[in-house]
Design a protein around this motif. Structure first.
Motif, PDB file in Angstrom:
ATOM      1  N   LEU A  28      67.379 177.462 -18.365  1.00  0.00           N
ATOM      2  CA  LEU A  28      66.122 177.641 -19.104  1.00  0.00           C
ATOM      3  C   LEU A  28      66.063 176.687 -20.295  1.00  0.00           C
ATOM      4  O   LEU A  28      64.983 176.252 -20.704  1.00  0.00           O
ATOM      5  CB  LEU A  28      65.989 179.094 -19.600  1.00  0.00           C
ATOM      6  CG  LEU A  28      65.754 180.161 -18.528  1.00  0.00           C
ATOM      7  CD1 LEU A  28      65.835 181.547 -19.153  1.00  0.00           C
ATOM      8  CD2 LEU A  28      64.403 179.969 -17.858  1.00  0.00           C
ATOM      9  N   ASP A  29      67.225 176.358 -20.846  1.00  0.00           N
ATOM     10  CA  ASP A  29      67.284 175.476 -22.020  1.00  0.00           C
ATOM     11  C   ASP A  29      67.240 173.999 -21.606  1.00  0.00           C
ATOM     12  O   ASP A  29      67.247 173.123 -22.471  1.00  0.00           O
ATOM     13  CB  ASP A  29      68.566 175.769 -22.819  1.00  0.00           C
ATOM     14  CG  ASP A  29      68.532 175.213 -24.237  1.00  0.00           C
ATOM     15  OD1 ASP A  29      67.439 175.185 -24.842  1.00  0.00           O
ATOM     16  OD2 ASP A  29      69.599 174.808 -24.744  1.00  0.00           O
ATOM     17  N   SER A  30      67.155 173.712 -20.304  1.00  0.00           N
ATOM     18  CA  SER A  30      67.125 172.307 -19.875  1.00  0.00           C
ATOM     19  C   SER A  30      65.762 171.649 -20.064  1.00  0.00           C
ATOM     20  O   SER A  30      65.663 170.638 -20.753  1.00  0.00           O
ATOM     21  CB  SER A  30      67.578 172.170 -18.422  1.00  0.00           C
ATOM     22  OG  SER A  30      68.882 172.680 -18.301  1.00  0.00           O
ATOM     23  N   GLY A  33      64.819 172.193 -23.967  1.00  0.00           N
ATOM     24  CA  GLY A  33      65.870 172.155 -24.988  1.00  0.00           C
ATOM     25  C   GLY A  33      66.933 171.151 -24.604  1.00  0.00           C
ATOM     26  O   GLY A  33      66.646 170.133 -23.970  1.00  0.00           O
ATOM     27  N   ASP A  34      68.181 171.456 -24.949  1.00  0.00           N
ATOM     28  CA  ASP A  34      69.268 170.499 -24.702  1.00  0.00           C
ATOM     29  C   ASP A  34      70.346 171.100 -23.801  1.00  0.00           C
ATOM     30  O   ASP A  34      71.494 170.673 -23.823  1.00  0.00           O
ATOM     31  CB  ASP A  34      69.872 170.036 -26.029  1.00  0.00           C
ATOM     32  CG  ASP A  34      70.318 171.212 -26.882  1.00  0.00           C
ATOM     33  OD1 ASP A  34      70.048 172.370 -26.489  1.00  0.00           O
ATOM     34  OD2 ASP A  34      70.940 170.979 -27.928  1.00  0.00           O
ATOM     35  N   ALA A  35      69.943 172.082 -23.003  1.00  0.00           N
ATOM     36  CA  ALA A  35      70.820 172.628 -21.957  1.00  0.00           C
ATOM     37  C   ALA A  35      72.166 173.148 -22.470  1.00  0.00           C
ATOM     38  O   ALA A  35      73.216 172.872 -21.874  1.00  0.00           O
ATOM     39  CB  ALA A  35      71.040 171.589 -20.851  1.00  0.00           C
ATOM     40  N   ASP A  36      72.121 173.869 -23.589  1.00  0.00           N
ATOM     41  CA  ASP A  36      73.392 174.405 -24.097  1.00  0.00           C
ATOM     42  C   ASP A  36      73.324 175.889 -24.476  1.00  0.00           C
ATOM     43  O   ASP A  36      74.290 176.429 -25.004  1.00  0.00           O
ATOM     44  CB  ASP A  36      73.887 173.589 -25.310  1.00  0.00           C
ATOM     45  CG  ASP A  36      72.959 173.731 -26.511  1.00  0.00           C
ATOM     46  OD1 ASP A  36      71.879 174.358 -26.384  1.00  0.00           O
ATOM     47  OD2 ASP A  36      73.309 173.203 -27.588  1.00  0.00           O
ATOM     48  N   HIS A  37      72.183 176.538 -24.224  1.00  0.00           N
ATOM     49  CA  HIS A  37      72.075 177.918 -24.727  1.00  0.00           C
ATOM     50  C   HIS A  37      73.100 178.850 -24.071  1.00  0.00           C
ATOM     51  O   HIS A  37      73.716 179.669 -24.753  1.00  0.00           O
ATOM     52  CB  HIS A  37      70.651 178.464 -24.535  1.00  0.00           C
ATOM     53  CG  HIS A  37      70.421 179.750 -25.258  1.00  0.00           C
ATOM     54  ND1 HIS A  37      70.610 179.886 -26.620  1.00  0.00           N
ATOM     55  CD2 HIS A  37      70.050 180.986 -24.815  1.00  0.00           C
ATOM     56  CE1 HIS A  37      70.358 181.144 -26.979  1.00  0.00           C
ATOM     57  NE2 HIS A  37      70.020 181.829 -25.906  1.00  0.00           N
ATOM     58  N   GLY A  38      73.299 178.698 -22.762  1.00  0.00           N
ATOM     59  CA  GLY A  38      74.288 179.534 -22.076  1.00  0.00           C
ATOM     60  C   GLY A  38      75.690 179.273 -22.593  1.00  0.00           C
ATOM     61  O   GLY A  38      76.440 180.215 -22.898  1.00  0.00           O
ATOM     62  N   GLY A 166      62.027 175.349 -33.430  1.00  0.00           N
ATOM     63  CA  GLY A 166      63.205 174.931 -32.671  1.00  0.00           C
ATOM     64  C   GLY A 166      62.965 173.671 -31.855  1.00  0.00           C
ATOM     65  O   GLY A 166      61.897 173.044 -31.938  1.00  0.00           O
ATOM     66  N   ARG A 167      63.984 173.305 -31.075  1.00  0.00           N
ATOM     67  CA  ARG A 167      63.909 172.070 -30.283  1.00  0.00           C
ATOM     68  C   ARG A 167      62.704 172.018 -29.359  1.00  0.00           C
ATOM     69  O   ARG A 167      62.118 170.952 -29.151  1.00  0.00           O
ATOM     70  CB  ARG A 167      65.146 171.958 -29.384  1.00  0.00           C
ATOM     71  CG  ARG A 167      66.372 171.497 -30.077  1.00  0.00           C
ATOM     72  CD  ARG A 167      67.541 171.431 -29.097  1.00  0.00           C
ATOM     73  NE  ARG A 167      68.773 171.303 -29.846  1.00  0.00           N
ATOM     74  CZ  ARG A 167      69.208 170.161 -30.349  1.00  0.00           C
ATOM     75  NH1 ARG A 167      68.536 169.055 -30.144  1.00  0.00           N
ATOM     76  NH2 ARG A 167      70.319 170.119 -31.040  1.00  0.00           N
ATOM     77  N   ALA A 168      62.367 173.159 -28.741  1.00  0.00           N
ATOM     78  CA  ALA A 168      61.268 173.180 -27.774  1.00  0.00           C
ATOM     79  C   ALA A 168      59.959 172.741 -28.411  1.00  0.00           C
ATOM     80  O   ALA A 168      59.065 172.234 -27.722  1.00  0.00           O
ATOM     81  CB  ALA A 168      61.133 174.581 -27.171  1.00  0.00           C
TER      82      ALA A 168
HETATM   83 MG    MG Z   1      69.903 174.391 -26.936  1.00  0.00          MG
END
Ligand code: MG
Ligand code: ADP
Length: 208
Positions: A28-30, A33-38, A166-168
């Motif tokens: 979902l953060d990809s 965002g920057d694909a690191d939330h998990g 945030g990033r989004a």
């Molecule tokens: Mg992130």
């Protein structure tokens, strides 16, 4: 009434859920965002579990404050300080009693969510974790399960929103059509809380 062990079990259940869902949170953060939330939350809640195991605090407030401090010190992303503030502030509000009532917990969580709103400058509708927490706090007046359901609905309701924090938010309108990762993980925390309360209810009658 809920004791320190209830809060410890809530955090352990959250860690297990984050472990199961880490890939989905990162997916979902990809796009927004920057694909690191998990991976951020997996690192954070694994450290929370380790810290609670090493030296189990003996009050509800101390459990949440330790969890919050641990998230702040181990999660680099925006979500670390935000979740850390939520749990620390909630823990502080609970004070140093050995047990807390459900209404006391609801008011403490409300203060924790308010602290997140102040720290991040976000409001409901900005496509952040607040879109899960805000309806959940209101639904807590009904039950823990109602709060978990409200959080889940709130997370899904972020899909058509434009991200303003945030990033989004860098994506502007292109953030439309994607579910917010932080609102999604917030629903996991509330589901873990409801599961922990359900497990308590199944135990010796009147214990809670
Ligand atoms: Mg992130
Ligand atoms: P980062 O954005 O630094 O990579 P994460 O990916 O771990 O951090 O977390 C992103 C999530 O944090 C978002 O999906 C959103 O729910 C939440 N978030 C980001 N900024 C804010 C803010 N200002 N207020 C509330 N929540 C926020």
């Amino acid at each position: 009434m809920r004791d320190a062990d209830f809060f410890r079990r809530w955090m352990v259940a959250t860690a297990a859920s984050v472990e199961r869902e880490a890939d989905r949170l990162t997916e979902l953060d990809s796009p927004i965002g920057d694909a690191d939330h998990g991976s951020n939350l997996l690192r954070g809640f694994t450290a929370v579990r380790t810290a609670l195991d090493a030296e189990p605090p003996d009050t509800p407030g101390a459990v949440l404050q330790l969890a919050g401090r641990t998230l702040i010190s181990t999660v680099g992303g925006a979500s670390g300080p935000l979740y850390g503030t939520l749990l620390r502030r909630t823990g502080k509000e609970l004070g140093d009693g050995s047990e807390v009532g459900d209404e006391e917990l609801r008011e403490a969580l409300r203060a924790g969510v308010d602290a997140v709103a102040r720290l991040g400058g976000a409001a409901p509708g900005d496509k952040t974790m607040l879109d899960a927490w805000t309806p959940a706090i209101d639904a807590l007046a009904t039950s823990y399960r109602a709060a978990a359901d409200a959080a889940e609905e709130g997370a899904e309701a972020t899909i058509p929103l434009v991200a303003r924090k945030g990033r989004a938010s860098y994506l502007g309108e292109r953030s439309i059509g994607h579910q917010d990762p932080g609102a999604t993980s917030s629903a996991l925390l509330l589901e873990a809380l409801a599961d922990t309360a359900d497990a308590d209810g199944a135990g010796a009658g009147g214990a809670s």
